[in-house]
Design a protein around this motif. Sequence first.
Motif, PDB file in Angstrom:
ATOM      1  N   TRP A   8       0.836  -1.199   0.000  1.00 11.39           N
ATOM      2  CA  TRP A   8       0.000   0.000   0.000  1.00 11.39           C
ATOM      3  C   TRP A   8       0.868   1.244   0.000  1.00 11.39           C
ATOM      4  CZ3 TRP A   8      -4.116  -1.190   4.336  1.00 11.39           C
ATOM      5  CH2 TRP A   8      -5.013  -2.150   3.863  1.00 11.39           C
ATOM      6  N   THR A   9       0.376   2.273  -0.672  1.00 12.49           N
ATOM      7  CA  THR A   9       1.034   3.575  -0.667  1.00 12.49           C
ATOM      8  C   THR A   9       0.626   4.339   0.602  1.00 12.49           C
ATOM      9  OG1 THR A   9      -0.764   4.711  -1.789  1.00 12.49           O
ATOM     10  CG2 THR A   9       0.929   3.676  -3.195  1.00 12.49           C
ATOM     11  N   ASN A  11      -0.860   7.167   0.651  1.00 12.78           N
ATOM     12  CA  ASN A  11      -2.230   7.657   0.443  1.00 12.78           C
ATOM     13  C   ASN A  11      -3.264   6.579   0.725  1.00 12.78           C
ATOM     14  OD1 ASN A  11      -1.468  10.266  -0.302  1.00 12.78           O
ATOM     15  ND2 ASN A  11      -1.214   9.707  -2.438  1.00 12.78           N
ATOM     16  N   GLU A  12      -2.976   5.348   0.341  1.00 13.16           N
ATOM     17  CA  GLU A  12      -3.920   4.254   0.589  1.00 13.16           C
ATOM     18  C   GLU A  12      -4.039   3.945   2.082  1.00 13.16           C
ATOM     19  OE1 GLU A  12      -3.603   1.676  -3.507  1.00 13.16           O
ATOM     20  OE2 GLU A  12      -1.930   1.560  -2.092  1.00 13.16           O
ATOM     21  N   VAL A  13      -2.922   3.976   2.791  1.00 14.44           N
ATOM     22  CA  VAL A  13      -2.959   3.730   4.240  1.00 14.44           C
ATOM     23  C   VAL A  13      -3.704   4.856   4.941  1.00 14.44           C
ATOM     24  CG1 VAL A  13      -1.567   3.434   6.330  1.00 14.44           C
ATOM     25  CG2 VAL A  13      -0.867   2.335   4.191  1.00 14.44           C
ATOM     26  N   ALA A  14      -3.447   6.087   4.535  1.00 10.87           N
ATOM     27  CA  ALA A  14      -4.149   7.229   5.132  1.00 10.87           C
ATOM     28  C   ALA A  14      -5.657   7.093   4.921  1.00 10.87           C
ATOM     29  CB  ALA A  14      -3.633   8.528   4.531  1.00 10.87           C
ATOM     30  N   ALA A  15      -6.066   6.708   3.712  1.00  6.93           N
ATOM     31  CA  ALA A  15      -7.493   6.532   3.440  1.00  6.93           C
ATOM     32  C   ALA A  15      -8.064   5.388   4.269  1.00  6.93           C
ATOM     33  CB  ALA A  15      -7.709   6.281   1.948  1.00  6.93           C
ATOM     34  N   TYR A  16      -7.340   4.298   4.378  1.00  7.05           N
ATOM     35  CA  TYR A  16      -7.796   3.135   5.159  1.00  7.05           C
ATOM     36  C   TYR A  16      -7.993   3.508   6.627  1.00  7.05           C
ATOM     37  CZ  TYR A  16      -7.720  -1.548   7.245  1.00  7.05           C
ATOM     38  OH  TYR A  16      -8.027  -2.681   7.963  1.00  7.05           O
ATOM     39  N   LEU A  17      -7.047   4.277   7.167  1.00  7.94           N
ATOM     40  CA  LEU A  17      -7.111   4.660   8.575  1.00  7.94           C
ATOM     41  C   LEU A  17      -7.973   5.896   8.822  1.00  7.94           C
ATOM     42  CD1 LEU A  17      -3.359   4.157   9.577  1.00  7.94           C
ATOM     43  CD2 LEU A  17      -5.286   2.601  10.005  1.00  7.94           C
ATOM     44  N   GLY A  18      -8.271   6.642   7.763  1.00  8.63           N
ATOM     45  CA  GLY A  18      -9.064   7.857   7.912  1.00  8.63           C
ATOM     46  C   GLY A  18      -8.293   8.993   8.559  1.00  8.63           C
ATOM     47  N   VAL A  19      -6.992   9.065   8.263  1.00  7.28           N
ATOM     48  CA  VAL A  19      -6.146  10.131   8.810  1.00  7.28           C
ATOM     49  C   VAL A  19      -5.439  10.839   7.654  1.00  7.28           C
ATOM     50  CG1 VAL A  19      -5.780   8.914  10.990  1.00  7.28           C
ATOM     51  CG2 VAL A  19      -4.120   8.647   9.148  1.00  7.28           C
ATOM     52  N   PRO A  20      -5.003  12.082   7.870  1.00  8.72           N
ATOM     53  CA  PRO A  20      -4.241  12.778   6.831  1.00  8.72           C
ATOM     54  C   PRO A  20      -2.883  12.110   6.600  1.00  8.72           C
ATOM     55  CG  PRO A  20      -5.073  14.330   8.465  1.00  8.72           C
ATOM     56  CD  PRO A  20      -5.305  12.959   9.007  1.00  8.72           C
ATOM     57  N   VAL A  21      -2.367  12.264   5.396  1.00  6.57           N
ATOM     58  CA  VAL A  21      -1.051  11.718   5.048  1.00  6.57           C
ATOM     59  C   VAL A  21       0.018  12.265   5.995  1.00  6.57           C
ATOM     60  CG1 VAL A  21       0.744  11.724   3.264  1.00  6.57           C
ATOM     61  CG2 VAL A  21      -1.633  11.275   2.641  1.00  6.57           C
ATOM     62  N   GLY A  22      -0.066  13.534   6.322  1.00  2.00           N
ATOM     63  CA  GLY A  22       0.904  14.144   7.233  1.00  2.00           C
ATOM     64  C   GLY A  22       0.957  13.454   8.585  1.00  2.00           C
ATOM     65  N   THR A  23      -0.172  12.967   9.043  1.00  2.00           N
ATOM     66  CA  THR A  23      -0.218  12.247  10.322  1.00  2.00           C
ATOM     67  C   THR A  23       0.609  10.974  10.242  1.00  2.00           C
ATOM     68  OG1 THR A  23      -2.371  13.157  10.884  1.00  2.00           O
ATOM     69  CG2 THR A  23      -1.745  11.120  11.992  1.00  2.00           C
ATOM     70  N   LEU A  24       0.515  10.263   9.131  1.00  2.00           N
ATOM     71  CA  LEU A  24       1.320   9.047   8.967  1.00  2.00           C
ATOM     72  C   LEU A  24       2.814   9.353   9.036  1.00  2.00           C
ATOM     73  CD1 LEU A  24      -0.453   6.977   6.161  1.00  2.00           C
ATOM     74  CD2 LEU A  24      -0.242   6.423   8.581  1.00  2.00           C
ATOM     75  N   TYR A  25       3.222  10.436   8.379  1.00  2.00           N
ATOM     76  CA  TYR A  25       4.642  10.809   8.412  1.00  2.00           C
ATOM     77  C   TYR A  25       5.070  11.211   9.826  1.00  2.00           C
ATOM     78  CZ  TYR A  25       5.080  10.517   3.342  1.00  2.00           C
ATOM     79  OH  TYR A  25       5.128  10.063   2.057  1.00  2.00           O
ATOM     80  N   ARG A  38      10.839   1.454   3.246  1.00  2.00           N
ATOM     81  CA  ARG A  38      11.307   2.229   2.102  1.00  2.00           C
ATOM     82  C   ARG A  38      11.620   1.262   0.970  1.00  2.00           C
ATOM     83  NH1 ARG A  38      10.250   7.386   1.490  1.00  2.00           N
ATOM     84  NH2 ARG A  38      10.301   8.401   3.492  1.00  2.00           N
ATOM     85  N   ILE A  39      11.014   1.494  -0.176  1.00  2.00           N
ATOM     86  CA  ILE A  39      11.307   0.748  -1.393  1.00  2.00           C
ATOM     87  C   ILE A  39      11.865   1.794  -2.350  1.00  2.00           C
ATOM     88  CG2 ILE A  39      10.409  -0.728  -3.224  1.00  2.00           C
ATOM     89  CD1 ILE A  39      10.084  -1.949  -0.426  1.00  2.00           C
ATOM     90  N   GLY A  40      13.186   1.840  -2.429  1.00  2.00           N
ATOM     91  CA  GLY A  40      13.812   2.929  -3.166  1.00  2.00           C
ATOM     92  C   GLY A  40      13.530   4.223  -2.435  1.00  2.00           C
ATOM     93  N   LYS A  41      12.952   5.185  -3.150  1.00  2.00           N
ATOM     94  CA  LYS A  41      12.618   6.456  -2.502  1.00  2.00           C
ATOM     95  C   LYS A  41      11.173   6.500  -2.026  1.00  2.00           C
ATOM     96  CE  LYS A  41      11.369   8.861  -6.739  1.00  2.00           C
ATOM     97  NZ  LYS A  41      11.510  10.067  -7.526  1.00  2.00           N
ATOM     98  N   HIS A  42      10.444   5.402  -2.166  1.00  2.00           N
ATOM     99  CA  HIS A  42       9.020   5.362  -1.836  1.00  2.00           C
ATOM    100  C   HIS A  42       8.775   4.658  -0.504  1.00  2.00           C
ATOM    101  CE1 HIS A  42       8.173   6.723  -5.887  1.00  2.00           C
ATOM    102  NE2 HIS A  42       8.998   5.783  -6.325  1.00  2.00           N
ATOM    103  N   LEU A  43       7.793   5.140   0.241  1.00  2.00           N
ATOM    104  CA  LEU A  43       7.369   4.514   1.479  1.00  2.00           C
ATOM    105  C   LEU A  43       6.178   3.620   1.171  1.00  2.00           C
ATOM    106  CD1 LEU A  43       7.533   4.250   4.559  1.00  2.00           C
ATOM    107  CD2 LEU A  43       6.094   6.300   4.717  1.00  2.00           C
TER     108      LEU A  43
END
Length: 58
Positions: A8-9, A11-25, A38-43
């Motif tokens: 999952w990206t 954005n997908e995790v944020a949508a699943y949890l119902g929280v903003p992307v910034g909260t995940l970071y 981290r997969i390369g430069k992607h989380l």
Amino acid sequence: MKTLDRLWTVNEVAAYLGVPVGTLYQWRCRRIGPPGRRIGKHLRYLPEDVRAWVREQA
């Protein structure tokens, strides 16, 4: 045999949890959120890790 879920990206995790992307970071920096990788430069997140983390929060 179960088909493996794709990763999952953020954005997908944020949508699943119902929280903003910034909260995940923020959670990641504080080491309190679901484990990401981290997969390369992607989380990316394993769906089963996110679901397990949700169950632990109850």
